[in-house]
Scaffold this motif. Structure first.
Motif, PDB file in Angstrom:
ATOM      1  N   ALA A 103      29.180 -21.357   2.510  1.00 50.18           N
ATOM      2  CA  ALA A 103      27.812 -21.873   2.563  1.00 50.18           C
ATOM      3  C   ALA A 103      27.773 -23.162   3.362  1.00 50.18           C
ATOM      4  CB  ALA A 103      27.268 -22.104   1.157  1.00 50.18           C
ATOM      5  N   LEU A 104      26.587 -23.477   3.813  1.00 43.49           N
ATOM      6  CA  LEU A 104      26.309 -24.731   4.497  1.00 43.49           C
ATOM      7  C   LEU A 104      25.202 -25.426   3.721  1.00 43.49           C
ATOM      8  CD1 LEU A 104      26.961 -26.290   7.236  1.00 43.49           C
ATOM      9  CD2 LEU A 104      24.832 -25.266   8.077  1.00 43.49           C
ATOM     10  N   THR A 105      25.385 -26.700   3.406  1.00 40.97           N
ATOM     11  CA  THR A 105      24.357 -27.450   2.690  1.00 40.97           C
ATOM     12  C   THR A 105      24.097 -28.777   3.397  1.00 40.97           C
ATOM     13  OG1 THR A 105      25.812 -28.746   1.240  1.00 40.97           O
ATOM     14  CG2 THR A 105      25.225 -26.509   0.498  1.00 40.97           C
ATOM     15  N   PRO A 106      22.972 -29.402   3.083  1.00 40.49           N
ATOM     16  CA  PRO A 106      22.810 -30.791   3.537  1.00 40.49           C
ATOM     17  C   PRO A 106      23.884 -31.656   2.871  1.00 40.49           C
ATOM     18  CG  PRO A 106      20.749 -29.876   2.681  1.00 40.49           C
ATOM     19  CD  PRO A 106      21.825 -28.922   2.300  1.00 40.49           C
ATOM     20  N   LEU A 107      24.045 -32.870   3.355  1.00 41.30           N
ATOM     21  CA  LEU A 107      24.930 -33.795   2.653  1.00 41.30           C
ATOM     22  C   LEU A 107      24.447 -33.921   1.206  1.00 41.30           C
ATOM     23  CD1 LEU A 107      25.440 -36.621   5.313  1.00 41.30           C
ATOM     24  CD2 LEU A 107      27.122 -34.919   4.559  1.00 41.30           C
ATOM     25  N   PRO A 108      25.371 -33.981   0.249  1.00 41.17           N
ATOM     26  CA  PRO A 108      24.987 -33.916  -1.164  1.00 41.17           C
ATOM     27  C   PRO A 108      24.417 -35.231  -1.696  1.00 41.17           C
ATOM     28  CG  PRO A 108      27.356 -34.114  -0.951  1.00 41.17           C
ATOM     29  CD  PRO A 108      26.821 -33.980   0.445  1.00 41.17           C
ATOM     30  N   ASP A 109      23.951 -35.165  -2.952  1.00 39.23           N
ATOM     31  CA  ASP A 109      23.461 -36.367  -3.633  1.00 39.23           C
ATOM     32  C   ASP A 109      24.613 -37.262  -4.068  1.00 39.23           C
ATOM     33  OD1 ASP A 109      20.541 -35.820  -3.856  1.00 39.23           O
ATOM     34  OD2 ASP A 109      21.238 -34.079  -4.986  1.00 39.23           O
ATOM     35  N   VAL A 110      25.728 -36.643  -4.436  1.00 45.69           N
ATOM     36  CA  VAL A 110      26.885 -37.358  -4.960  1.00 45.69           C
ATOM     37  C   VAL A 110      28.121 -36.509  -4.667  1.00 45.69           C
ATOM     38  CG1 VAL A 110      26.503 -36.321  -7.248  1.00 45.69           C
ATOM     39  CG2 VAL A 110      27.919 -38.355  -7.057  1.00 45.69           C
ATOM     40  N   VAL A 111      29.264 -37.157  -4.499  1.00 47.12           N
ATOM     41  CA  VAL A 111      30.512 -36.440  -4.224  1.00 47.12           C
ATOM     42  C   VAL A 111      31.555 -36.803  -5.276  1.00 47.12           C
ATOM     43  CG1 VAL A 111      32.436 -36.157  -2.603  1.00 47.12           C
ATOM     44  CG2 VAL A 111      30.088 -36.234  -1.754  1.00 47.12           C
ATOM     45  N   TYR A 112      32.237 -35.772  -5.769  1.00 50.05           N
ATOM     46  CA  TYR A 112      33.291 -35.910  -6.782  1.00 50.05           C
ATOM     47  C   TYR A 112      34.627 -35.684  -6.071  1.00 50.05           C
ATOM     48  CZ  TYR A 112      35.524 -35.017 -11.399  1.00 50.05           C
ATOM     49  OH  TYR A 112      36.303 -35.059 -12.533  1.00 50.05           O
ATOM     50  N   LYS A 150      25.560 -34.576   9.049  1.00 52.11           N
ATOM     51  CA  LYS A 150      24.364 -34.292   8.248  1.00 52.11           C
ATOM     52  C   LYS A 150      24.538 -33.123   7.289  1.00 52.11           C
ATOM     53  CE  LYS A 150      21.052 -36.057  11.654  1.00 52.11           C
ATOM     54  NZ  LYS A 150      19.842 -35.740  12.462  1.00 52.11           N
ATOM     55  N   THR A 151      25.603 -32.365   7.436  1.00 57.96           N
ATOM     56  CA  THR A 151      25.798 -31.163   6.616  1.00 57.96           C
ATOM     57  C   THR A 151      27.226 -31.077   6.095  1.00 57.96           C
ATOM     58  OG1 THR A 151      26.390 -29.825   8.548  1.00 57.96           O
ATOM     59  CG2 THR A 151      24.061 -29.849   7.889  1.00 57.96           C
ATOM     60  N   VAL A 152      27.405 -30.197   5.112  1.00 56.66           N
ATOM     61  CA  VAL A 152      28.727 -29.888   4.571  1.00 56.66           C
ATOM     62  C   VAL A 152      28.953 -28.380   4.678  1.00 56.66           C
ATOM     63  CG1 VAL A 152      30.192 -29.883   2.513  1.00 56.66           C
ATOM     64  CG2 VAL A 152      28.666 -31.801   2.942  1.00 56.66           C
ATOM     65  N   SER A 153      30.083 -28.003   5.202  1.00 56.24           N
ATOM     66  CA  SER A 153      30.474 -26.605   5.269  1.00 56.24           C
ATOM     67  C   SER A 153      31.538 -26.357   4.214  1.00 56.24           C
ATOM     68  CB  SER A 153      31.033 -26.271   6.663  1.00 56.24           C
ATOM     69  OG  SER A 153      31.535 -24.946   6.694  1.00 56.24           O
ATOM     70  N   ALA A 203      27.045 -27.012  -6.880  1.00 58.19           N
ATOM     71  CA  ALA A 203      28.239 -27.671  -6.354  1.00 58.19           C
ATOM     72  C   ALA A 203      28.644 -27.009  -5.046  1.00 58.19           C
ATOM     73  CB  ALA A 203      29.379 -27.573  -7.361  1.00 58.19           C
ATOM     74  N   ILE A 204      28.950 -27.809  -4.051  1.00 62.45           N
ATOM     75  CA  ILE A 204      29.500 -27.334  -2.787  1.00 62.45           C
ATOM     76  C   ILE A 204      30.908 -27.903  -2.663  1.00 62.45           C
ATOM     77  CG2 ILE A 204      28.243 -29.217  -1.609  1.00 62.45           C
ATOM     78  CD1 ILE A 204      29.158 -25.942   0.141  1.00 62.45           C
ATOM     79  N   VAL A 205      31.908 -27.030  -2.585  1.00 60.64           N
ATOM     80  CA  VAL A 205      33.311 -27.448  -2.531  1.00 60.64           C
ATOM     81  C   VAL A 205      33.767 -27.428  -1.089  1.00 60.64           C
ATOM     82  CG1 VAL A 205      35.627 -27.036  -3.422  1.00 60.64           C
ATOM     83  CG2 VAL A 205      33.638 -26.334  -4.769  1.00 60.64           C
ATOM     84  N   SER A 206      34.405 -28.514  -0.665  1.00 59.37           N
ATOM     85  CA  SER A 206      34.839 -28.576   0.730  1.00 59.37           C
ATOM     86  C   SER A 206      36.033 -29.495   0.892  1.00 59.37           C
ATOM     87  CB  SER A 206      33.699 -29.072   1.630  1.00 59.37           C
ATOM     88  OG  SER A 206      33.484 -30.459   1.428  1.00 59.37           O
ATOM     89  N   ALA A 207      36.708 -29.346   2.018  1.00 60.06           N
ATOM     90  CA  ALA A 207      37.742 -30.286   2.428  1.00 60.06           C
ATOM     91  C   ALA A 207      37.092 -31.421   3.214  1.00 60.06           C
ATOM     92  CB  ALA A 207      38.781 -29.575   3.295  1.00 60.06           C
ATOM     93  N   ALA A 208      37.818 -32.496   3.413  1.00 60.77           N
ATOM     94  CA  ALA A 208      37.256 -33.661   4.106  1.00 60.77           C
ATOM     95  C   ALA A 208      36.821 -33.325   5.524  1.00 60.77           C
ATOM     96  CB  ALA A 208      38.283 -34.794   4.119  1.00 60.77           C
ATOM     97  N   THR A 209      37.552 -32.434   6.188  1.00 64.19           N
ATOM     98  CA  THR A 209      37.230 -32.074   7.576  1.00 64.19           C
ATOM     99  C   THR A 209      35.909 -31.327   7.690  1.00 64.19           C
ATOM    100  OG1 THR A 209      38.606 -30.094   7.282  1.00 64.19           O
ATOM    101  CG2 THR A 209      39.634 -31.989   8.351  1.00 64.19           C
ATOM    102  N   SER A 210      35.379 -30.840   6.554  1.00 62.16           N
ATOM    103  CA  SER A 210      34.142 -30.049   6.584  1.00 62.16           C
ATOM    104  C   SER A 210      32.899 -30.868   6.262  1.00 62.16           C
ATOM    105  CB  SER A 210      34.251 -28.883   5.593  1.00 62.16           C
ATOM    106  OG  SER A 210      35.299 -28.006   5.974  1.00 62.16           O
ATOM    107  N   ILE A 211      33.062 -32.170   6.106  1.00 65.60           N
ATOM    108  CA  ILE A 211      31.912 -33.048   5.887  1.00 65.60           C
ATOM    109  C   ILE A 211      31.446 -33.577   7.238  1.00 65.60           C
ATOM    110  CG2 ILE A 211      31.113 -35.209   4.855  1.00 65.60           C
ATOM    111  CD1 ILE A 211      32.932 -34.701   2.524  1.00 65.60           C
ATOM    112  N   GLY A 212      30.280 -33.110   7.676  1.00 68.72           N
ATOM    113  CA  GLY A 212      29.768 -33.489   8.982  1.00 68.72           C
ATOM    114  C   GLY A 212      28.829 -34.681   8.913  1.00 68.72           C
TER     115      GLY A 212
END
Length: 388
Positions: free
Chosen positions: A115-124, A98-101, A87-96
């Motif tokens: 952490a920095l990850t690629p865009l996820p498979d699914v978002v909750y 191609k990546t999520v911070s 799980a990568i937890v982020s605020a909306a402003t951190s969804i880029g």
């Protein structure tokens, strides 16, 4: 299961497998001869690992998360990891683009790290207010996810009037709907009270019984007005005019509710999407105090074991009601994935939908919460095409 690692210096996710590249979210794992200090055990299916689950939270929730005060959310995250996901937890402003911070929980360290990850498979989606979902950062994040066909579980909060309108489109649901309408002036409330004698008035965006009151007509123009915390006699409904005009309200006809030991009860039904339909995850029961307006525990209601009223409930009918409701909600709001429903039971055992809620609160029943975690993991895997 394989072990993957995160390089904090480069933001790269890697594995030691030489058999080919693995897909990780909307990106790929790089090969590494050795793993860095931050490692995670993940499951595989074909050439995919995970799922990588994005958890979207309010910016103001991040400090509480990092200080370990978001216990329920942390429980969900631990469950995702235990099931072979990340799980990568982020605020909306951190969804880029191609990546999520954001932040990942590292079990070996027992803490969150950046952490920095690629865009996820699914978002909750666990954004905590309807107002925040109307902001530009949230809408931009949603658009970016949609551009990559990334499923968003719990797309938005529900307005009560929108839920009613959505359910009204299915004739099969009409018997379960109490008469409901938006009102914007006290004369509208008066007309409904004249017709039904007892009505509930609710804030269209209210939750947990906030902004709720019950009106009962008395001879003449007088009215009994009951809220979760008080009861008073109004000589005229005109006394409510400033309140009704202060925000969006709906009115709903009162049902002839069934009782247990003289007190009203209703069902709290938790539902999740599974194998192309919405099914029941758990059923709780909430019991009102004598003459209380609401069954919410927050306002003095109590938890009643479901076994006490189980024989009064047609569970097959309830399953069908939840499946139909979930289908109509997803048509109206976009994919929902998870919801809870407040279901009333009449003295004649007729089921009624009082409210349906996005982003269900934590249930007091531990067994329901345990089942919820399993269903969420199944949902995330199914949406990521990783379900067995």
């Amino acid at each position: 299961m394989i072990t993957i690692g995160f390089r904090r210096d480069t933001g790269e996710w890697v594995c030691k497998e030489r058999k080919g590249l693995y897909r990780f979210g909307n990106g790929q794992l790089a090969f590494a001869a050795s793993l860095p200090d931050l490692t995670f055990a993940v499951r595989t299916k074909g050439r995919r690992v995970g799922p990588l689950v994005g958890i979207l939270v309010s910016e103001s929730s991040i400090p509480a998360l990092l200080s370990r005060k978001k216990r329920w959310l942390e429980t969900v995250i631990r469950s995702i990891h235990a099931d072979g996901g990340i799980a990568i937890v982020s605020a909306a402003t951190s969804i880029g683009e191609k990546t999520v911070s954001g932040y990942v929980f590292v079990p070996s360290l027992e803490r969150f790290v950046e952490a920095l990850t690629p865009l996820p498979d699914v978002v909750y989606n666990r954004i905590k207010s309807w107002k925040e979902e109307q902001t530009e950062p949230f809408q931009t994040a949603v658009a970016r996810l949609a551009a990559h066909n990334i499923p968003l579980v719990n797309r938005s909060f529900f307005r009560k009037s929108d839920v009613y309108d959505a359910l009204r489109t299915d004739r099969r649901l009409w018997p379960y709907l109490l008469p409901t309408a938006l009102v914007d002036k006290v004369d509208d409330v008066r007309a409904w009270l004249d017709q039904y004698g007892c009505i509930y008035v609710k804030q269209d965006n209210g939750s947990r019984g906030s902004g709720l009151f019950r009106l009962t007509a008395l001879p003449g123009a007088a009215v009994v007005c009951e809220s979760p915390r008080s009861q008073k006699r109004l000589e005229s409904l005109d006394e409510l005019a400033p309140l009704v005009q202060s925000c969006r309200y709906i009115v709903q006809a009162a049902a002839d509710a069934d009782t247990w030991n003289g007190c009203r009860y209703d069902l709290r039904v938790l539902a999740h999407w599974q194998h192309d339909r919405y099914t029941i995850t758990g059923i709780g029961v909430r019991l009102a105090r004598t003459q209380s307006v609401t069954t919410h525990v927050f306002h003095g209601g109590t938890v009643l074991p479901y076994t006490e009223v189980k024989e009064r409930i047609d569970e097959q009918e309830l399953e069908q009601l939840i499946a139909l409701s979930g289908k109509r909600l997803s048509e109206r709001f976009g994919f929902v994935g998870e919801f809870s429903a407040d279901i009333g039971v009449s003295r004649e055992r007729q089921l009624y939908i009082y409210e349906i809620n996005a982003k269900p609160m934590v249930f007091d029943e531990p067994e329901i919460e345990m089942h919820r975690l399993r269903r969420l993991n199944q949902l995330f895997a199914e949406l990521a095409h990783l379900a067995p």
